[in-house]
Enzyme design. Structure first.
Site: not given
Ligand code: AGP
Length: 609
Positions: A99-100, A503, A604, A484, A480, A75, A487, A27
């Site tokens: 958490n939150g 452009h 995550k 990838k 995508e 986090w 990140e 996470r």
């Molecule tokens: C994907 O590699 C990312 N970690 C991130 O963009 C993720 O897809 C996004 O946070 C959405 O998460 P979810 O699918 O759990 O809603």
């Protein structure tokens, strides 16, 4: 996002808590801590850093000895990562993990300060601990209930009261929390993998329900403190599925699991060669009248929505708008009664996606959730639900969830096109049978492209910036690929519609700039190739991901590296073409010495705004 665990039972509590927290590392976190009842006193050990740092500290200060406790990976949101801001947090008679985000923590803090309370940390969580202590009347449930009434925002809490050394309390609003049960022991956790080593049986805590855990079992009450019965759930995947199974990282394990993930997701939804989504509450009759579709999601899930837009519009001729959930929810979107809003989410707990779905419902839209995590908030609240059956996705970088989101988007687009009568049954059967062959094609790509991706990745590590280009579906896919890479490798990259380069963006091109071009759509390949020639003549190094058919027609020297993938039905090409993009990102991260499973600053599951 923060991870919560709690334990009560015969085992060494500190060990159980640390071991359970390791299963929540995915996470994302920057500090960790535990609190355990030791001889009726609560002993807390916490530290900035990783679980290894916590284990070192436990060794040096002495591991709390006991059988009841709570633990946390933090986090940071309110206050920097530091020992003092780490959880657990305490008032005089209460210790909690959270958490939150407590949105009204500043006013609550001011109130408590006015009552003479002092604070050690900058966190919103300590405010909750102090408020619980301030309101404590000797009855934990009443105290929790009255504090909950004052809290605004999202929270999952694990709570221990000093006067009740044989109990752990848990409560949630918005943020996820489960309660695991086994013979003579109970657990709390933010997610199922944390408890799988000990039990597969668990309850999903609903909003504002309070759980009381003892070694003899768990009781639940609602917000009026009335007892409630809850359905016991059983996890249908085991530790093995949540472990690395010999792979060095979850990310590469999950890339390799994609063929199976697609198979598991699509096969139960195909009957007699046609899509069948009835078990998900979707029939031709139910969807045939949708005139407008909006897809709302974040990050990778939103990119799956971009592919969905192309496919749905192409096959079903229904206009599709794709929106980022955090934008959608704050801009009074045009959604009318009778519209369909599709929410895509791996975790099913992404705060913005959940809020966007609720907004869509308020506006009278029907909602369809495409979700991986069973029983998550988005899954439970949507009108219609298609689970992506990818199994647990642990790596922060989404791979197998994305590919199953695509697979579901295809099935739904086929079904909608049948309902709209824009696709004949034979043509639909042809597409379905092409989809059924995709797991095999993905296996082929994994097997045949991995070495090349590994090699090309060694050439990318010194780059400061990259461009991804493509047209149509290839552009949707480039987004995508670019995310990838960013990140996990921390290399800046952007994706551009190839035709847009001229452009403005082409001015960035020099001989330091690699350009990754995706070209899988035969009718527009010549256009993309001419864009490649333009950037190549300005010095760019070209990495071309294209079909074997396209590769055969390429003139020498057009691209520096060519990654060939098998030609399948062109509408379905994103399913195979994403694989080399994932592997390029993975191996670039590895070559740079990054941990691709836990990229810096990322979580995550983004359960806060
Ligand atoms: C994907 O590699 C990312 N970690 C991130 O963009 C993720 O897809 C996004 O946070 C959405 O998460 P979810 O699918 O759990 O809603």
């Amino acid at each position: 996002m923060c991870g919560i665990v709690g334990y009560i039972g015969p085992k060494d509590c500190s060990d159980v808590l640390v071991s359970a927290l390791t299963k929540l590392e995915y996470r994302g976190y920057d500090s960790a801590g535990i609190a355990v009842f030791e001889n009726d006193a609560i002993k807390t050990v916490k530290t900035q850093g990783k679980l290894k740092d916590l284990e070192d500290k436990l060794k040096s200060v002495g591991k709390p000895q006991g059988h009841v406790g709570i633990g946390h990976t933090r986090w940071a949101t309110h206050g920097e990562p530091s020992d003092i801001n780490s959880h657990p947090h305490s008032g005089a008679r209460v210790t909690i993990v959270h958490n939150g985000i407590i949105e009204n923590y500043i006013e609550l803090k001011e109130f408590l300060i006015s009552k003479g309370r002092e604070f050690l940390s900058e966190t919103d969580t300590e405010v909750v601990a102090q408020l619980l202590d301030y309101k404590y009347n000797g009855n934990p449930l009443e105290t929790i209930d009255s504090v909950m009434a004052e809290l605004k925002g999202s929270f999952a809490l694990g709570i221990m009261f000093k006067d009740f050394p044989d109990r752990v309390f848990a409560v949630r609003r918005e943020s996820p929390l489960i309660v695991g049960v086994a013979e003579g022991e109970c657990f709390i956790a933010s997610d199922v993998p944390a408890i799988l080593k000990y039990t597969k049986n668990y309850y999903l805590l609903e909003h504002d329900e309070i759980a009381t855990l003892t070694k003899d079992g768990v009781n639940f009450v609602d917000e009026h403190l009335d007892p409630i019965e809850k359905e016991l759930k059983t996890a249908d995947w085991d530790m093995e599925a949540a472990e690395k199974s010999g792979y060095p990282h979850f990310m590469i394990k999950e890339i390799n699991e994609q063929p199976d993930a697609i198979r598991t997701t699509i096969m139960p939804r195909i009957k007699e060669g046609l899509p069948c989504l009835e078990e998900c509450g979707i029939t031709l009759e139910k969807i045939k009248n949708f005139k407008n579709i909006t897809i709302v999601a974040c990050g990778t899930a939103m990119h799956a929505g971009m592919v969905g837009k192309y496919v749905i519009e192409d096959l079903a001729r229904v206009p599709v708008n794709v929106d980022i959930a955090s934008e959608f929810r704050y801009r009074n979107p045009i959604i009318n009664e009778g519209d369909l809003v599709i929410i895509i989410s791996q975790s099913g707990e992404t705060a913005d996606s959940l809020a966007a779905m609720r907004l869509a419902k308020q506006k009278g839209a029907k909602t369809l959730a495409i979700v991986n995590a069973k029983g998550s908030s988005i899954a439970r609240e949507a009108d219609m639900l298609i689970y992506t059956l990818a199994g647990p996705e642990i790596a922060v970088a989404s791979t197998k969830a994305y590919i199953t989101q695509l697979s579901v988007m295809y099935l739904f687009a086929f079904e909608l096109a049948l309902a709209k009568e824009t696709l004949s049954e034979p043509e639909c059967k042809r597409l379905v049978s092409a989809l059924i062959k995709m797991p095999e094609a993905v296996s082929f790509v994994i097997k045949n492209c991995e070495e090349k991706c590994k090699y090309i990745a060694t050439k990318l590590i010194t780059s400061e910036s990259l461009l991804y280009i493509g047209r149509g579906l290839d552009y949707a896919l480039s987004m995508e690929g670019s995310l990838k890479l960013k990140e996990v490798s921390y290399i800046h990259s952007e994706s551009y519609a190839a035709g847009e380069l001229k452009h403005g963006t082409i001015s960035l091109i020099d001989n330091e700039m690699p350009v990754i071009s995706v070209a899988t759509q035969t009718d527009i390949i010549p256009k993309t190739i001419s864009n490649i020639v333009e950037v190549k003549s300005r010095g760019a190094k070209i990495i071309l991901v294209c079909t074997d058919v396209c590769a055969r027609g390429l003139k020498d020297g057009v691209a520096d590296y060519v990654i060939e993938i098998p030609h399948t039905d062109e509408l379905l090409m994103p399913i195979t073409a994403v694989v080399p993009l994932q592997m390029l990102a993975y191996y670039t991260a590895i070559n740079k010495g990054n941990d691709p499973d836990k990229p810096r600053n990322l979580a995550k599951s983004v359960t806060v705004e």
